[in-house]
Design a protein around this motif. Sequence first.
Motif, PDB file in Angstrom:
ATOM      1  N   ASN A 252       0.812  -1.212   0.000  1.00  0.00           N
ATOM      2  CA  ASN A 252       0.000   0.000   0.000  1.00  0.00           C
ATOM      3  C   ASN A 252       0.848   1.265   0.000  1.00  0.00           C
ATOM      4  OD1 ASN A 252      -2.419   1.685   1.956  1.00  0.00           O
ATOM      5  ND2 ASN A 252      -2.799   0.835  -0.063  1.00  0.00           N
ATOM      6  N   LYS A 253       0.317   2.318  -0.614  1.00  0.00           N
ATOM      7  CA  LYS A 253       0.962   3.621  -0.663  1.00  0.00           C
ATOM      8  C   LYS A 253       0.059   4.671  -0.035  1.00  0.00           C
ATOM      9  CE  LYS A 253       3.440   2.596  -4.973  1.00  0.00           C
ATOM     10  NZ  LYS A 253       3.605   2.968  -6.406  1.00  0.00           N
ATOM     11  N   VAL A 254       0.662   5.748   0.393  1.00  0.00           N
ATOM     12  CA  VAL A 254      -0.102   6.864   0.930  1.00  0.00           C
ATOM     13  C   VAL A 254      -0.861   7.568  -0.182  1.00  0.00           C
ATOM     14  CG1 VAL A 254       0.068   9.130   2.053  1.00  0.00           C
ATOM     15  CG2 VAL A 254       1.469   7.224   2.871  1.00  0.00           C
ATOM     16  N   LEU A 255      -0.183   7.791  -1.321  1.00  0.00           N
ATOM     17  CA  LEU A 255      -0.706   8.687  -2.343  1.00  0.00           C
ATOM     18  C   LEU A 255      -1.399   8.004  -3.506  1.00  0.00           C
ATOM     19  CD1 LEU A 255       2.343  11.129  -2.542  1.00  0.00           C
ATOM     20  CD2 LEU A 255       0.246  11.425  -1.237  1.00  0.00           C
ATOM     21  N   ALA A 256      -0.898   6.872  -3.971  1.00  0.00           N
ATOM     22  CA  ALA A 256      -1.362   6.295  -5.231  1.00  0.00           C
ATOM     23  C   ALA A 256      -2.067   4.971  -5.012  1.00  0.00           C
ATOM     24  CB  ALA A 256      -0.177   6.103  -6.184  1.00  0.00           C
ATOM     25  N   ASP A 257      -3.108   4.726  -5.809  1.00  0.00           N
ATOM     26  CA  ASP A 257      -3.741   3.415  -5.842  1.00  0.00           C
ATOM     27  C   ASP A 257      -2.829   2.472  -6.606  1.00  0.00           C
ATOM     28  OD1 ASP A 257      -5.896   4.574  -4.590  1.00  0.00           O
ATOM     29  OD2 ASP A 257      -7.080   4.785  -6.416  1.00  0.00           O
ATOM     30  N   ASP A 258      -2.376   1.428  -5.938  1.00  0.00           N
ATOM     31  CA  ASP A 258      -1.464   0.475  -6.571  1.00  0.00           C
ATOM     32  C   ASP A 258      -1.825  -0.910  -6.059  1.00  0.00           C
ATOM     33  OD1 ASP A 258       0.553  -0.892  -7.779  1.00  0.00           O
ATOM     34  OD2 ASP A 258       2.201   0.272  -6.946  1.00  0.00           O
ATOM     35  N   ALA A 259      -1.233  -1.309  -4.939  1.00  0.00           N
ATOM     36  CA  ALA A 259      -1.652  -2.543  -4.279  1.00  0.00           C
ATOM     37  C   ALA A 259      -2.846  -2.195  -3.403  1.00  0.00           C
ATOM     38  CB  ALA A 259      -0.510  -3.120  -3.459  1.00  0.00           C
ATOM     39  N   GLY A 260      -4.013  -2.156  -4.012  1.00  0.00           N
ATOM     40  CA  GLY A 260      -5.197  -1.721  -3.310  1.00  0.00           C
ATOM     41  C   GLY A 260      -5.312  -0.202  -3.329  1.00  0.00           C
ATOM     42  N   PRO A 261      -6.436   0.317  -2.853  1.00  0.00           N
ATOM     43  CA  PRO A 261      -6.618   1.772  -2.782  1.00  0.00           C
ATOM     44  C   PRO A 261      -5.567   2.395  -1.880  1.00  0.00           C
ATOM     45  CG  PRO A 261      -8.679   0.606  -2.361  1.00  0.00           C
ATOM     46  CD  PRO A 261      -7.594  -0.417  -2.343  1.00  0.00           C
ATOM     47  N   SER A 262      -5.190   3.629  -2.181  1.00  0.00           N
ATOM     48  CA  SER A 262      -4.210   4.331  -1.364  1.00  0.00           C
ATOM     49  C   SER A 262      -4.719   4.507   0.060  1.00  0.00           C
ATOM     50  CB  SER A 262      -3.920   5.705  -1.969  1.00  0.00           C
ATOM     51  OG  SER A 262      -5.048   6.556  -1.823  1.00  0.00           O
ATOM     52  N   ALA A 263      -3.793   4.848   0.954  1.00  0.00           N
ATOM     53  CA  ALA A 263      -4.190   5.106   2.339  1.00  0.00           C
ATOM     54  C   ALA A 263      -5.237   6.210   2.412  1.00  0.00           C
ATOM     55  CB  ALA A 263      -2.959   5.485   3.163  1.00  0.00           C
ATOM     56  N   LEU A 264      -5.087   7.219   1.572  1.00  0.00           N
ATOM     57  CA  LEU A 264      -6.071   8.296   1.549  1.00  0.00           C
ATOM     58  C   LEU A 264      -7.439   7.790   1.111  1.00  0.00           C
ATOM     59  CD1 LEU A 264      -3.828  11.090   0.019  1.00  0.00           C
ATOM     60  CD2 LEU A 264      -5.078  11.300   2.183  1.00  0.00           C
ATOM     61  N   ASP A 265      -7.472   6.910   0.124  1.00  0.00           N
ATOM     62  CA  ASP A 265      -8.746   6.437  -0.410  1.00  0.00           C
ATOM     63  C   ASP A 265      -9.455   5.462   0.527  1.00  0.00           C
ATOM     64  OD1 ASP A 265      -8.516   7.964  -2.660  1.00  0.00           O
ATOM     65  OD2 ASP A 265      -7.861   6.346  -3.983  1.00  0.00           O
ATOM     66  N   ARG A 266      -8.693   4.682   1.293  1.00  0.00           N
ATOM     67  CA  ARG A 266      -9.320   3.662   2.138  1.00  0.00           C
ATOM     68  C   ARG A 266      -9.439   4.105   3.594  1.00  0.00           C
ATOM     69  NH1 ARG A 266      -5.755  -0.092   4.720  1.00  0.00           N
ATOM     70  NH2 ARG A 266      -3.549   0.387   4.423  1.00  0.00           N
ATOM     71  N   LEU A 267      -9.066   5.326   3.879  1.00  0.00           N
ATOM     72  CA  LEU A 267      -9.038   5.800   5.264  1.00  0.00           C
ATOM     73  C   LEU A 267     -10.403   5.677   5.937  1.00  0.00           C
ATOM     74  CD1 LEU A 267      -7.585   7.236   7.631  1.00  0.00           C
ATOM     75  CD2 LEU A 267      -8.146   9.411   6.520  1.00  0.00           C
ATOM     76  N   HIS A 268     -11.468   6.070   5.252  1.00  0.00           N
ATOM     77  CA  HIS A 268     -12.773   6.035   5.913  1.00  0.00           C
ATOM     78  C   HIS A 268     -13.242   4.603   6.131  1.00  0.00           C
ATOM     79  CE1 HIS A 268     -16.802   7.044   7.184  1.00  0.00           C
ATOM     80  NE2 HIS A 268     -17.248   6.142   6.316  1.00  0.00           N
ATOM     81  N   ARG A 269     -13.271   3.792   5.072  1.00  0.00           N
ATOM     82  CA  ARG A 269     -13.830   2.442   5.209  1.00  0.00           C
ATOM     83  C   ARG A 269     -13.018   1.586   6.165  1.00  0.00           C
ATOM     84  NH1 ARG A 269     -12.912   0.543   0.432  1.00  0.00           N
ATOM     85  NH2 ARG A 269     -11.010  -0.502   1.124  1.00  0.00           N
ATOM     86  N   ASP A 270     -11.703   1.597   6.030  1.00  0.00           N
ATOM     87  CA  ASP A 270     -10.865   0.692   6.815  1.00  0.00           C
ATOM     88  C   ASP A 270     -10.621   1.185   8.236  1.00  0.00           C
ATOM     89  OD1 ASP A 270     -10.705  -0.990   4.668  1.00  0.00           O
ATOM     90  OD2 ASP A 270      -8.611  -0.577   4.191  1.00  0.00           O
ATOM     91  N   VAL A 271     -10.669   2.497   8.452  1.00  0.00           N
ATOM     92  CA  VAL A 271     -10.221   3.048   9.738  1.00  0.00           C
ATOM     93  C   VAL A 271     -11.308   3.854  10.443  1.00  0.00           C
ATOM     94  CG1 VAL A 271      -8.547   4.608  10.820  1.00  0.00           C
ATOM     95  CG2 VAL A 271      -7.804   3.059   9.008  1.00  0.00           C
ATOM     96  N   LEU A 272     -11.735   4.946   9.827  1.00  0.00           N
ATOM     97  CA  LEU A 272     -12.612   5.876  10.531  1.00  0.00           C
ATOM     98  C   LEU A 272     -14.000   5.296  10.795  1.00  0.00           C
ATOM     99  CD1 LEU A 272     -11.663   9.238   8.779  1.00  0.00           C
ATOM    100  CD2 LEU A 272     -10.701   8.219  10.850  1.00  0.00           C
TER     101      LEU A 272
END
Length: 405
Positions: A252-272
């Motif tokens: 996983n990356k902070v900025l880019a969708d590569d191995a799965g959605p980026s940290a920014l993109d998955r922040l709500h579903r996976d964490v918040l």
Amino acid sequence: MTGRTGRGCRVAAALLTAVACGPAPARAAAPPPSAERVFGVVTWAASADRMGEGTAGRGYRLIVHLSVGGTGLRVRVTNAFGDRPLTLDSGYAGLRGRGAALRPGSNRRLTFGGARTLTVPAGAVAWSDPVPGTWPAGTDLAVSLHTPDAAGPATGHWMALQTSYTAHGEHTAEDGARNWAGTTGSWWYLDAVSVRPSRAGTGAVAVLGDSLTDGRQSTPDRDRRWPDDLARRLNTSRTHIKGVADEGLSGNKVLADDAGPSALDRLHRDVLSQPGVRTVFLFEGVNDLKAHTGVTAAELIAGYRKIARRVHGAGKCLVVATVGPFKGWPEWDTAAESVRQEVNRFLRTGRDFDAVTDFDRVLRSPDDPERIRPAYDGGDHLHPGDRGMRALADAVDLDDLDCTR
């Protein structure tokens, strides 16, 4: 379950995420119940990603390790990456005995809004009703699911580092292991479990990370990822934070969708969206640095700041960790190292976070600070082994996690 008005919609809204519903009939306003009161505190979680094709008629007995104990256990079923509805016609949760076998009498049926079957729309997740019983911290839970007509992309977590079990046909209610002869190293259609802890005010920390948090190079089937070690520390501490959600995703990356959605993109579903999370722990960035195209320090810093704004906007604290050394990994070069050093200087001194844990200082070799300490190296010069994982967990100041905003 998916009606848009009236009682059916209100039931769906209580269970499903990412389902649009129209307005309910007007009535006297009442304050909404807190997530902790409705869903408790997350005790286990794994980041969701797109898997291979779903298999019709397959059963899954998924083994997960509980970080905090309690009652009223709920499981979250995910179809986040599906392109069609996912139907489960049976589900159970019980305490694992040995292998695929359960402790006799512990297996309890899952219901969803009182129903034994559930259809989750594409892109959505659904919580079960509370399951009776007491579910101790530090034990293995077995969640058994059956999908009668699964097809298209499945959702799950491919690198579980935990053996789970599969069956042909519907055997979810069985305590025994006889029909659970297949194995899988992934978690399918399950991405969170919550409980209601006995101690009032108990919360959780969600760790947002990459393969170092996902546990790569740690010993499989032993719960040796550093968030597992952190959970064991929290379980014997006086802190109010007891639950740990490991939202590491390999590559996983902070900025880019590569191995799965980026940290920014998955922040709500996976964490918040996880119940009871008080603090987010961010340990990510090395994959951005070692990409062949690379990123600048300014770009990565901007990404960290975006995460900080969203976490704080959700009323949660954010602890950040510095990026560890990776010289000796094939993609390491001096340009990436220069960016890493600049990013770490920002992380150590920035005011965007509630606390900083210096994982770089923990991992780096005293003989060559650009390399991981040999005793902590899992063998590839990037990922810590079991000893390094334990050192990371030990470096976390537990008081930093017991934070409120």
